[in-house]
Design a protein around this motif. Structure first.
Motif, PDB file in Angstrom:
ATOM      1  N   ARG A   6       0.868   3.886 -10.301  1.00  0.00           N
ATOM      2  CA  ARG A   6       1.636   2.938 -11.109  1.00  0.00           C
ATOM      3  C   ARG A   6       2.945   2.622 -10.413  1.00  0.00           C
ATOM      4  NH1 ARG A   6       3.992   4.867 -16.831  1.00  0.00           N
ATOM      5  NH2 ARG A   6       5.408   5.954 -15.395  1.00  0.00           N
ATOM      6  N   VAL A   7       3.351   1.357 -10.509  1.00  0.00           N
ATOM      7  CA  VAL A   7       4.664   0.966 -10.049  1.00  0.00           C
ATOM      8  C   VAL A   7       5.390   0.285 -11.203  1.00  0.00           C
ATOM      9  CG1 VAL A   7       3.866  -1.268  -9.144  1.00  0.00           C
ATOM     10  CG2 VAL A   7       5.984  -0.252  -8.266  1.00  0.00           C
ATOM     11  N   ASP A  54       9.509 -12.185  -9.424  1.00  0.00           N
ATOM     12  CA  ASP A  54      10.042 -13.526  -9.133  1.00  0.00           C
ATOM     13  C   ASP A  54      10.173 -13.794  -7.640  1.00  0.00           C
ATOM     14  OD1 ASP A  54      12.121 -11.874  -8.470  1.00  0.00           O
ATOM     15  OD2 ASP A  54      13.537 -12.678  -9.950  1.00  0.00           O
ATOM     16  N   GLY A  55       9.745 -12.829  -6.800  1.00  0.00           N
ATOM     17  CA  GLY A  55       9.790 -13.030  -5.364  1.00  0.00           C
ATOM     18  C   GLY A  55      11.152 -12.867  -4.737  1.00  0.00           C
ATOM     19  N   THR A  56      12.135 -12.365  -5.482  1.00  0.00           N
ATOM     20  CA  THR A  56      13.490 -12.221  -4.942  1.00  0.00           C
ATOM     21  C   THR A  56      13.809 -10.751  -4.688  1.00  0.00           C
ATOM     22  OG1 THR A  56      14.505 -12.020  -7.129  1.00  0.00           O
ATOM     23  CG2 THR A  56      14.209 -14.255  -6.229  1.00  0.00           C
ATOM     24  N   ASN A  57      14.920 -10.526  -3.959  1.00  0.00           N
ATOM     25  CA  ASN A  57      15.418  -9.172  -3.724  1.00  0.00           C
ATOM     26  C   ASN A  57      16.105  -8.634  -4.978  1.00  0.00           C
ATOM     27  OD1 ASN A  57      14.601  -8.936  -1.025  1.00  0.00           O
ATOM     28  ND2 ASN A  57      16.361 -10.137  -0.329  1.00  0.00           N
ATOM     29  N   GLY A  58      16.533  -7.383  -4.861  1.00  0.00           N
ATOM     30  CA  GLY A  58      17.317  -6.791  -5.934  1.00  0.00           C
ATOM     31  C   GLY A  58      16.501  -5.969  -6.911  1.00  0.00           C
ATOM     32  N   TRP A  59      15.215  -5.831  -6.668  1.00  0.00           N
ATOM     33  CA  TRP A  59      14.365  -5.084  -7.576  1.00  0.00           C
ATOM     34  C   TRP A  59      14.230  -3.627  -7.113  1.00  0.00           C
ATOM     35  CZ3 TRP A  59      11.906  -6.859 -12.034  1.00  0.00           C
ATOM     36  CH2 TRP A  59      12.033  -8.231 -12.283  1.00  0.00           C
ATOM     37  N   THR A  60      14.072  -2.745  -8.078  1.00  0.00           N
ATOM     38  CA  THR A  60      13.795  -1.343  -7.801  1.00  0.00           C
ATOM     39  C   THR A  60      12.326  -1.066  -8.111  1.00  0.00           C
ATOM     40  OG1 THR A  60      16.050  -0.633  -8.294  1.00  0.00           O
ATOM     41  CG2 THR A  60      14.315   1.047  -8.431  1.00  0.00           C
ATOM     42  N   PHE A  61      11.650  -0.412  -7.139  1.00  0.00           N
ATOM     43  CA  PHE A  61      10.229  -0.092  -7.278  1.00  0.00           C
ATOM     44  C   PHE A  61      10.090   1.420  -7.410  1.00  0.00           C
ATOM     45  CE2 PHE A  61      10.564  -4.086  -5.131  1.00  0.00           C
ATOM     46  CZ  PHE A  61       9.482  -4.851  -5.540  1.00  0.00           C
ATOM     47  N   ALA A  62       9.587   1.887  -8.548  1.00  0.00           N
ATOM     48  CA  ALA A  62       9.404   3.315  -8.798  1.00  0.00           C
ATOM     49  C   ALA A  62       7.903   3.607  -8.885  1.00  0.00           C
ATOM     50  CB  ALA A  62      10.107   3.734 -10.085  1.00  0.00           C
ATOM     51  N   TRP A  63       7.385   4.383  -7.916  1.00  0.00           N
ATOM     52  CA  TRP A  63       5.956   4.699  -7.837  1.00  0.00           C
ATOM     53  C   TRP A  63       5.700   6.093  -8.399  1.00  0.00           C
ATOM     54  CZ3 TRP A  63       2.260   1.290  -6.101  1.00  0.00           C
ATOM     55  CH2 TRP A  63       2.693   0.174  -5.359  1.00  0.00           C
ATOM     56  N   SER A 106       2.699  -2.298 -13.168  1.00  0.00           N
ATOM     57  CA  SER A 106       1.385  -2.638 -12.620  1.00  0.00           C
ATOM     58  C   SER A 106       0.695  -1.355 -12.188  1.00  0.00           C
ATOM     59  CB  SER A 106       1.528  -3.584 -11.430  1.00  0.00           C
ATOM     60  OG  SER A 106       0.280  -4.077 -11.028  1.00  0.00           O
ATOM     61  N   ILE A 107      -0.631  -1.289 -12.445  1.00  0.00           N
ATOM     62  CA  ILE A 107      -1.401  -0.066 -12.205  1.00  0.00           C
ATOM     63  C   ILE A 107      -2.655  -0.410 -11.409  1.00  0.00           C
ATOM     64  CG2 ILE A 107      -2.658   1.856 -13.281  1.00  0.00           C
ATOM     65  CD1 ILE A 107      -0.845   1.492 -15.730  1.00  0.00           C
ATOM     66  N   ALA A 108      -3.052   0.482 -10.485  1.00  0.00           N
ATOM     67  CA  ALA A 108      -4.275   0.284  -9.705  1.00  0.00           C
ATOM     68  C   ALA A 108      -4.845   1.628  -9.281  1.00  0.00           C
ATOM     69  CB  ALA A 108      -3.994  -0.565  -8.474  1.00  0.00           C
ATOM     70  N   TRP A 109      -6.185   1.647  -9.128  1.00  0.00           N
ATOM     71  CA  TRP A 109      -6.875   2.801  -8.586  1.00  0.00           C
ATOM     72  C   TRP A 109      -7.056   2.645  -7.080  1.00  0.00           C
ATOM     73  CZ3 TRP A 109      -8.624   7.333 -10.753  1.00  0.00           C
ATOM     74  CH2 TRP A 109      -8.589   7.431 -12.155  1.00  0.00           C
ATOM     75  N   VAL A 110      -6.884   3.769  -6.375  1.00  0.00           N
ATOM     76  CA  VAL A 110      -7.202   3.849  -4.950  1.00  0.00           C
ATOM     77  C   VAL A 110      -8.385   4.795  -4.783  1.00  0.00           C
ATOM     78  CG1 VAL A 110      -6.444   4.716  -2.712  1.00  0.00           C
ATOM     79  CG2 VAL A 110      -4.914   3.297  -4.083  1.00  0.00           C
ATOM     80  N   LEU A 111      -9.446   4.309  -4.142  1.00  0.00           N
ATOM     81  CA  LEU A 111     -10.609   5.139  -3.847  1.00  0.00           C
ATOM     82  C   LEU A 111     -10.916   5.039  -2.366  1.00  0.00           C
ATOM     83  CD1 LEU A 111     -12.908   4.218  -6.877  1.00  0.00           C
ATOM     84  CD2 LEU A 111     -11.424   6.218  -6.626  1.00  0.00           C
ATOM     85  N   ASN A 112     -10.865   6.173  -1.688  1.00  0.00           N
ATOM     86  CA  ASN A 112     -11.150   6.220  -0.254  1.00  0.00           C
ATOM     87  C   ASN A 112     -12.639   6.503  -0.042  1.00  0.00           C
ATOM     88  OD1 ASN A 112      -8.412   6.123   1.242  1.00  0.00           O
ATOM     89  ND2 ASN A 112      -8.066   7.560  -0.444  1.00  0.00           N
TER      90      ASN A 112
END
Length: 449
Positions: A122-123, A79-88, A135-141
């Motif tokens: 994943r986050v 929602d674009g607001t603060n207060g969220w926890t991000f677990a990677w 949300s999930i994404a691949w990183v390829l260097n």
């Protein structure tokens, strides 16, 4: 004004990059809709996975020229607001699950994970009273070996090189299967030969197989300069080869002329020689083509001078008579094992106008010794004949004379003429062959102070 060798160059590398962007744009739009919370602003390429049985993830490719892992993912709160926890967390292929904890950030509106190695990330975003979002994404260097650039040969056309590149295919794992899948791309790379950082040849290659490609620089220059091969691969990453220092013995004829127009005699015309790599010079100064006799048998018959001039820099030249004149320079070079040649000719002529130089627009015959005589300024040496007539506004002749060294003193029958506007007609015949007749008309002011 000049006809020069034109070298048309196309910056293929950047145009193909743009094409790649357009090709993957649709996939990027779908990706953003499917995983709106993860983005990768530093990625060079992005697409979606093509899993066989599960929902697709985002794939982000990063240009990694140092081979240490430079991936960077950003997650924004739903929602674009603060207060969220991000677990990677990171995917562990041995157990097919996200069991490797990376970082947890609380009370944020976004979270950034940097210096990521290859893998699936994943986050999970959570907030009291809100539904958790994943949300999930691949990183390829994309790290790769340097391209290889080799100097092949030189001749009068330019410098020839060969280049090669070991193209790398990036893969991700089919989830939940262990099969590897190639990242879907436009299968095209671009070879860009650069000299001192400036592109000299761009070559787009479809389905490049790693074989040698020929590259070429046909521009002239003097001294040693540095070449490199820059390869833009299918993921829009640039990789630069070793440097090669080379010279060239391509020759170029080039000169400028100043002044290139004026009245006869046109004096001190300077030819500035800007030729490159030349060792011998031949200057051709042509006569006015309109006055050339018929039946010429050789180039030399049309020259102004007695012979072709062989000096590198010409002495200032004077065009004595009016007309249109051309100049050509032929240069050769013996700097290489073969003699190279180039020529340049003026595309528009040097224009030498009539011998009449200047007619004053005002004079003040008051006896103070300054501007007391209305006199036409001429190059009388180059005039066969001269005739000037001054009229008043009613057409009455005030004065006329035939000696260009003379002029009108502002008197008529010994009396001072009335101040005001007067008119003139000047006719003259030049000494050029065939002779030309010149006529000049206008007005001037007689002022008494």
């Amino acid at each position: 004004m000049f006809q020069k060798k034109m070298i048309i160059k196309s910056d293929f590398r950047y145009s193909i990059k743009l094409l790649i962007v357009f090709v993957v744009m649709f996939s990027a739009i779908l990706m953003e809709k499917a995983n709106a919370q993860i983005s990768a602003g530093k990625a060079s390429y992005r697409t979606l996975t093509e899993y066989t049985s599960t929902a697709n993830d985002s794939v982000f490719v990063f240009c990694d020229n140092i081979g240490t892992g430079v991936g960077e993912l950003r997650a924004d709160s739903p929602d674009g607001t603060n207060g969220w926890t991000f677990a990677w967390t990171k995917w562990d292929a041995t157990v097919n699950d996200f069991i490797t904890n990376l970082v947890t950030e609380a009370n944020q509106s976004f979270s950034i994970l940097s210096n990521l190695t290859d893998g699936r990330y994943r986050v999970v975003m959570s907030k009291s009273g809100e539904t958790d979002v994943t949300s999930i994404a691949w990183v390829l260097n994309n790290s790769n070996a340097e391209p290889v650039l080799t100097l092949s040969r030189m001749n009068c056309d330019g410098v020839y090189f060969s280049g090669s590149f070991a193209k790398k295919e990036l893969q991700y794992q089919d989830v939940p299967n262990a099969n590897q899948i190639n990242v879907k791309v436009v299968d095209r790379v671009i070879f860009s030969l650069q000299r001192n950082g400036e592109e000299k040849q761009g070559t787009p290659l479809v389905a490049y197989d790693g074989s040698d490609e020929n590259l070429f620089d046909n521009e002239e220059y003097e001294g040693d300069e540095t070449y490199q091969l820059v390869v833009t691969d299918q993921y829009a990453c640039d990789f630069t080869s070793n440097s090669i220092v080379s010279n060239t013995y391509v020759v170029k004829a080039d000169f400028s002329v100043a002044p290139d127009s004026g009245e006869a005699p046109l004096e001190d015309v300077i030819f500035t020689n800007n030729s490159i790599n030349a060792t011998d010079y031949k200057w051709y100064l042509y006569q006015d083509y309109d006055r050339l006799p018929e039946g010429l048998t050789s180039v030399e018959d049309s020259l102004l001078t007695d012979a072709i001039l062989l000096d590198k820099d010409l002495a200032p030249y004077t065009y004595q008579y009016s007309g249109k004149y051309f100049v050509k320079l032929i240069v050769t070079s013996d700097k290489g094992p073969e003699v190279c040649l180039d020529e340049m000719m003026l595309s528009t002529p040097i224009v030498v106008d009539t011998s009449l130089v200047q007619v004053p627009n005002v004079f003040t015959p008051n006896g103070d010794g300054r501007n007391d005589i209305w006199k036409v300024k001429t190059q009388s040496l180059f005039l066969e004949s001269f005739h000037a007539i001054v009229f008043n506004r009613w057409g009455r002749v005030m004065y006329e004379w035939r000696n260009p060294e003379e002029g009108w003193n502002g008197k008529v029958n010994g009396k001072m003429a009335t101040p005001g506007t007067y008119f003139y007609v000047i006719t003259a015949v030049g000494r050029e062959e065939p002779q030309k007749k010149y006529t000049k008309k206008g007005s001037f002011m007689l002022i008494r102070k």
